[in-house]
Design a protein around this motif. Structure first.
Motif, short mmCIF file in Angstrom:
data_model
loop_
_atom_site.label_atom_id
_atom_site.label_comp_id
_atom_site.label_asym_id
_atom_site.label_seq_id
_atom_site.Cartn_x
_atom_site.Cartn_y
_atom_site.Cartn_z
N GLN A 374 0.84 -1.20 0.00
CA GLN A 374 0.00 0.00 0.00
C GLN A 374 0.88 1.26 0.00
O GLN A 374 0.61 2.22 -0.72
CB GLN A 374 -0.92 -0.01 1.23
N GLU A 375 1.95 1.21 0.80
CA GLU A 375 2.90 2.33 0.82
C GLU A 375 3.49 2.56 -0.57
O GLU A 375 3.59 3.68 -1.04
CB GLU A 375 4.02 2.05 1.85
N LYS A 376 3.85 1.46 -1.26
CA LYS A 376 4.47 1.59 -2.58
C LYS A 376 3.49 2.20 -3.57
O LYS A 376 3.84 3.04 -4.40
CB LYS A 376 4.93 0.22 -3.12
N TYR A 377 2.23 1.78 -3.47
CA TYR A 377 1.19 2.32 -4.35
C TYR A 377 1.06 3.83 -4.14
O TYR A 377 1.08 4.61 -5.09
CB TYR A 377 -0.14 1.60 -4.09
N LEU A 378 0.95 4.24 -2.87
CA LEU A 378 0.76 5.66 -2.57
C LEU A 378 2.00 6.48 -2.94
O LEU A 378 1.89 7.59 -3.45
CB LEU A 378 0.40 5.85 -1.09
N PRO A 398 -0.59 5.73 -12.49
CA PRO A 398 -0.14 4.36 -12.22
C PRO A 398 -1.24 3.51 -11.58
O PRO A 398 -1.87 3.93 -10.63
CB PRO A 398 1.02 4.55 -11.24
N GLN A 399 -1.45 2.31 -12.13
CA GLN A 399 -2.42 1.41 -11.53
C GLN A 399 -1.82 0.73 -10.31
O GLN A 399 -2.51 0.38 -9.38
CB GLN A 399 -2.87 0.36 -12.55
N LEU A 400 -0.50 0.52 -10.34
CA LEU A 400 0.17 -0.13 -9.20
C LEU A 400 1.33 0.75 -8.74
O LEU A 400 1.08 1.82 -8.22
CB LEU A 400 0.61 -1.55 -9.59
N SER A 401 2.56 0.34 -8.94
CA SER A 401 3.66 1.14 -8.39
C SER A 401 4.77 1.42 -9.41
O SER A 401 5.93 1.53 -9.05
CB SER A 401 4.23 0.46 -7.14
#
Ligand SMILES: *Cc1c(COP(=O)(O)O)cnc(C)c1O
Length: 477
Positions: A374-378, A398-401
């Motif tokens: 979740q941190e990487k996504y944000l 970005p959909q992911l990271s």
């Protein structure tokens, strides 16, 4: 007897005594602790020579542990990409969990044989429980099975071989069979196709939409025209997070087409699959649970050390049909009925690689792994917005990271920008070409990548633009 005595003395050198073992472990622990302590200051990309390695011959007599460790320090662990660093934001970064290294030490020192349950029921139980956990997070029904592999490439090979055998693709029908994939499919699939012979099937690269996802309308039209021509649609490869941009194909819609036309649906989640652990991202993966096979890479988004991939096959029988063999010298092992890793993969003797995943998952619990993703996504959302506000041309949200960007100009100037970033060395980024445009990529994955590393990336990009005299965007940033 004399010869045997002499030989025994020599052979016993292979088992150092307690004191020597303690000394070596001590030095190793200190080495690793020092490495981890220095990570934040170490450049994430560094050039260097390999002179000592070059001149180091394998000799009849052994060498000192200190000398060997020193060579590792100077020529292995300080040259190239520092993949353990949180500032490594290139390719798909890994992590390298320390606790997994401890597990590897335990697995190797006890050397339990984890290929068949007869030999070590506990090791096979651990691996099968991990596969069960993966099954549950992907949403496959009970009865699915899989294998812990050395990485995504071998996992993909297992999936393709299973698909090929189940659909009875062979030399008599391969040329009438069709495989569909997006232009962003990972090249390990092409290797799997050629190893299994299905590369002789008709390939249908399907165009992408502006978010680099497979255009499912184009896919449907293609399938229908292939059927009308008398071809046999065999397999569709969808991505749950492409390497280039982290795009997730419309998996649910692809699953509809696969069901309708009896096509094998393979999902490549080597990079992206573990993001299903994050509640707010789950919806993006809808349909993954309807696929026939899926690949996940614990050495990517579960930050395990390299050498850990996984494949899941929805129908267990199809997997064992593809890989189970028997041999008379194995007959004693058949007494124990269990799902042996050796019956679902090309490997017989294998590394007990489950332990490096089992130990951290139990020791830390799932929470910090979920938090990491979740941190990487944000962080990636933040990075994307910051790059946009710097006036750079950015890819879709970005959909992911993975975030991609470029200086609004030609490919040459972007190549020079990348080179400036790399020669700075504080962060490591890579580039790719999509539809003839060069993009620079930032992929945030590691448990050591936090806001400070992302700020460092932004600072490095800003300074590299300045050093090249490039002023980005209309905002005058
Ligand atoms: C890395 C990757 C692979 C290949 O996996 P390896 O573990 O490197 O063999 C396959 N697909 C995707 C999307 C990847 O990112």
């Amino acid at each position: 007897m004399k010869t045997l005595k002499d030989l025994e003395i020599l052979v016993r050198q292979l088992e150092p005594g307690l004191k020597e073992r303690d000394a070596i472990m001590d030095k190793t622990t200190r080495y690793v602790n020092d490495y981890i302590a220095r990570l934040p200051e170490m450049p994430s990309y560094q050039q260097g020579n390999l002179d000592m390695l070059e001149s180091l011959a394998i000799t009849e007599d052994g060498k000192s542990f200190d000398d060997l460790l020193n060579i590792l320090r100077q020529e292995v662990d300080s040259v190239g990409i520092n993949t353990a660093s949180g500032a490594h934001l290139g390719f798909i970064p890994g992590g390298g969990l320390w606790v997994s290294a401890v597990a590897d030490m335990l697995a190797a020192a006890t050397n339990r044989y984890s290929g068949v349950a007869y030999s070590c029921p506990g090791a096979v139980k651990i691996e099968n429980q991990l596969i069960e956990w993966l099954r549950s997070i992907v949403g496959y029904p009970v009865g699915a099975h899989g294998n812990l592999t050395s990485g995504g490439s071998i996992a993909s090979l297992i999936a393709v071989k299973t698909a090929r055998d189940f659909h009875k693709i062979n030399s008599s029908n391969v040329r009438q069979s069709v495989i569909y994939f997006s232009e962003q499919m990972h090249h390990c699939m092409l290797k799997a196709f050629s190893i299994t012979g299905v590369h002789e099937a008709v390939s249908r690269p399907i165009p992408m939409n502006e978010s680099f996802q497979m255009d499912v309308d184009a896919l449907e039209t293609q399938i229908e025209s292939d059927i009308a021509e008398g071809l046999n649609p065999f397999m569709i490869v969808g991505s749950a997070g492409t390497t280039d941009t982290g795009a997730i194909d419309p998996l649910d819609r692809i699953a509809d087409l696969c069901e309708k036309h009896d096509i094998w649906f393979h999902v490549d989640g080597a990079y992206g699959g573990f993001f299903v652990l994050v509640d707010e991202l789950k919806e993006k993966f809808r349909g993954i649970e309807r696929s026939d096979s899926v690949v996940l890479d614990p050495h990517k988004t579960l930050v395990l050390p390299y050498g850990s991939g996984a494949v899941l096959i929805r129908h267990r029988d199809r997997l064992t049909d593809a890989f189970s063999q028997s041999a008379s010298y194995m007959k004693d092992t058949y007494a124990v009925e269990d799902l042996n890793p050796a019956d679902v993969s090309p490997e017989l003797t294998k590394h007990f690689r489950g332990l490096r995943m089992w130990l951290p998952l139990h020791l830390h619990g799932v929470k910090p792994f979920r938090a990491n993703l979740q941190e990487k996504y944000l962080l990636c959302q933040y990075l994307h917005r910051s790059l946009t506000s710097m006036g750079l041309e950015t890819g879709p949200e970005p959909q992911l990271s993975v975030a991609i960007f470029r200086f609004p100009g030609d490919n040459d100037v972007n190549q020079r920008l990348l080179e400036a970033i790399l020669s700075d060395g504080r962060v490591f980024l890579t580039s790719t070409t999509i539809k003839e445009k060069l993009w620079i990529r930032c992929a945030v994955v590691s448990h050591r990548s936090h806001m400070a590393e992302v700020q460092l990336a932004l600072e490095t990009i800003r300074e590299s633009l300045e050093s090249l005299g490039l002023k980005a965007g209309l905002s005058g940033a």
